[in-house]
Design a protein around this motif. Structure first.
Motif, short mmCIF file in Angstrom:
data_model
loop_
_atom_site.label_atom_id
_atom_site.label_comp_id
_atom_site.label_asym_id
_atom_site.label_seq_id
_atom_site.Cartn_x
_atom_site.Cartn_y
_atom_site.Cartn_z
N TYR A 8 0.85 -1.13 -0.26
CA TYR A 8 0.22 -0.09 0.13
C TYR A 8 0.44 1.26 0.02
O TYR A 8 0.94 2.27 -0.84
CB TYR A 8 -1.41 0.32 0.99
N ILE A 9 2.36 1.64 0.37
CA ILE A 9 2.66 2.13 0.71
C ILE A 9 3.57 2.58 -0.64
O ILE A 9 3.38 3.94 -0.50
CB ILE A 9 3.82 2.37 1.49
N ILE A 10 3.65 1.47 -1.02
CA ILE A 10 4.16 2.60 -2.76
C ILE A 10 3.10 3.12 -3.69
O ILE A 10 3.15 3.33 -3.98
CB ILE A 10 4.97 0.75 -3.53
N ARG A 11 1.66 2.51 -2.89
CA ARG A 11 0.54 2.79 -4.00
C ARG A 11 -0.15 3.88 -3.77
O ARG A 11 -0.05 5.21 -4.35
CB ARG A 11 -1.01 2.17 -3.67
N LEU A 12 0.72 4.44 -2.46
CA LEU A 12 -0.04 5.89 -1.85
C LEU A 12 0.96 7.19 -2.62
O LEU A 12 1.49 7.73 -2.54
CB LEU A 12 0.38 6.08 0.07
N PHE A 13 2.50 6.36 -2.57
CA PHE A 13 3.74 6.72 -3.20
C PHE A 13 3.73 7.86 -4.62
O PHE A 13 3.72 8.80 -5.07
CB PHE A 13 4.94 6.44 -3.42
N ILE A 14 2.72 6.64 -5.59
CA ILE A 14 2.26 6.74 -6.98
C ILE A 14 1.11 8.23 -6.82
O ILE A 14 1.17 9.08 -7.39
CB ILE A 14 1.63 5.22 -7.43
N TYR A 15 0.17 7.91 -5.92
CA TYR A 15 -0.76 8.58 -5.85
C TYR A 15 -0.19 10.00 -5.43
O TYR A 15 -1.36 11.40 -5.78
CB TYR A 15 -1.93 8.37 -4.70
N TYR A 16 0.48 10.05 -4.81
CA TYR A 16 1.41 11.45 -4.34
C TYR A 16 1.81 11.97 -5.22
O TYR A 16 1.59 13.30 -5.92
CB TYR A 16 2.23 11.29 -3.36
N GLN B 237 11.95 11.22 0.52
CA GLN B 237 11.96 12.19 -0.16
C GLN B 237 10.77 13.38 -0.13
O GLN B 237 10.58 13.95 -0.67
CB GLN B 237 11.91 11.68 -1.26
N ILE B 238 9.10 12.02 -0.20
CA ILE B 238 8.59 12.83 -0.11
C ILE B 238 8.45 13.58 1.22
O ILE B 238 7.67 14.70 1.17
CB ILE B 238 7.17 11.84 -0.14
N LYS B 239 7.62 13.82 2.20
CA LYS B 239 8.52 14.64 3.60
C LYS B 239 8.99 15.85 3.26
O LYS B 239 8.85 16.66 4.03
CB LYS B 239 9.54 13.79 5.21
N ASN B 240 9.84 15.36 2.49
CA ASN B 240 11.04 17.00 1.80
C ASN B 240 10.35 17.73 0.44
O ASN B 240 10.84 18.40 0.23
CB ASN B 240 12.49 16.37 1.19
N ASN B 241 8.95 17.00 0.46
CA ASN B 241 8.54 17.32 -1.17
C ASN B 241 9.07 17.60 -2.13
O ASN B 241 9.38 18.32 -3.18
CB ASN B 241 7.83 18.81 -0.91
N THR C 258 -3.74 20.02 -10.75
CA THR C 258 -4.52 21.91 -10.41
C THR C 258 -3.13 22.67 -8.86
O THR C 258 -3.14 21.54 -7.74
CB THR C 258 -5.30 22.79 -10.68
N GLU C 259 -3.47 23.50 -8.42
CA GLU C 259 -2.19 24.25 -7.61
C GLU C 259 -3.74 23.66 -6.74
O GLU C 259 -2.66 23.60 -4.89
CB GLU C 259 -2.03 25.08 -7.98
N ILE C 260 -4.92 24.28 -6.69
CA ILE C 260 -5.75 23.24 -5.80
C ILE C 260 -5.72 22.34 -5.17
O ILE C 260 -5.19 21.84 -4.01
CB ILE C 260 -7.20 24.18 -5.94
N GLU C 261 -5.71 21.24 -6.27
CA GLU C 261 -5.80 19.61 -6.10
C GLU C 261 -4.49 19.77 -5.36
O GLU C 261 -4.24 18.87 -4.37
CB GLU C 261 -5.88 19.21 -7.47
N LYS C 262 -3.21 20.38 -5.85
CA LYS C 262 -2.58 19.23 -5.24
C LYS C 262 -2.08 19.87 -3.76
O LYS C 262 -1.52 19.01 -3.09
CB LYS C 262 -0.98 20.33 -6.24
N THR C 263 -2.37 21.07 -3.70
CA THR C 263 -2.31 21.42 -2.20
C THR C 263 -2.99 20.35 -1.25
O THR C 263 -2.53 20.17 -0.66
CB THR C 263 -2.06 22.71 -2.54
#
Length: 183
Positions: A23-31, A111-115, A38-43
């Motif tokens: 599941y973690i990799i699936r969440l990485f994919i969604y991230y 990496q995700i933690k650091n965007n 769009t900027e609003i959705e992304k945020t």
């Protein structure tokens, strides 16, 4: 009786560890795909995925990995003769690969933690299947033990890997043709 309790707990925590890794990799994919919105959705999405990833990683996946390892070591203490059997030595090699895989997921989490996730969603889809291959190899080694021939096992894992990669490619083609995001 102690052996059966420890074995049961080992199987339970292996199951939850793999569930977390899948599941973690699936969440990485969604991230990663949220970064293209769009900027609003992304945020909104990036913040939510970061929270979900953190909770999954530190509440389920890491504790499961630690507990599965503790119970595995306990099983080996109770049955030290297993360490002399070739199927167990091969399984432990796959377990070492699993720890490397887990470590790579930690790198991605950081990496995700650091965007700054540096991998594409296509790479992550392929990477997600590595855990599947390790799981298949370990289960077949434990269940079949010495009856699993080297040639059959090697050809089987390679064949399974090829089928997974072809499935990923097919999925990518279907997804790009159908544009599932619009539905």
């Amino acid at each position: 009786m102690e052996y059966l309790y420890v074995k049961s707990l080992h199987i339970i925590f292996i199951t939850t560890w793999f569930a977390g890794l899948f599941y973690i990799i699936r969440l990485f994919i969604y991230y990663k795909e949220a970064e293209e919105k769009t900027e609003i959705e992304k945020t909104i999405l990036v913040k939510q995925y970061q929270l979900m990833i953190k909770r999954l990683w530190y509440i389920i996946t890491w504790p499961s990995a630690v507990l599965a390892t503790i119970f595995a070591i306990t099983l080996l203490v109770l049955q030290p003769s297993w360490l002399q059997q070739s199927w167990m030595q091969i399984k432990l090699a796959f377990v070492a690969l699993l720890f490397i895989y887990h470590g790579s997921c930690q790198v991605m989490y950081n990496q995700i933690k650091n965007n700054n996730l540096k991998y594409s969603s296509t790479f992550l889809r392929i990477w997600n299947e590595v855990a599947t291959i390790i799981l298949f190899a370990c289960v077949f080694l434990v269940v079949l033990k010495n009856s699993l021939g080297w040639v059959f096992g090697t050809v089987g894992i390679i064949g399974f890997s090829i089928l997974l990669m072809l499935g990923i490619k097919l999925y990518k083609n279907i997804r790009s043709k159908n544009s599932w995001e619009k539905e």
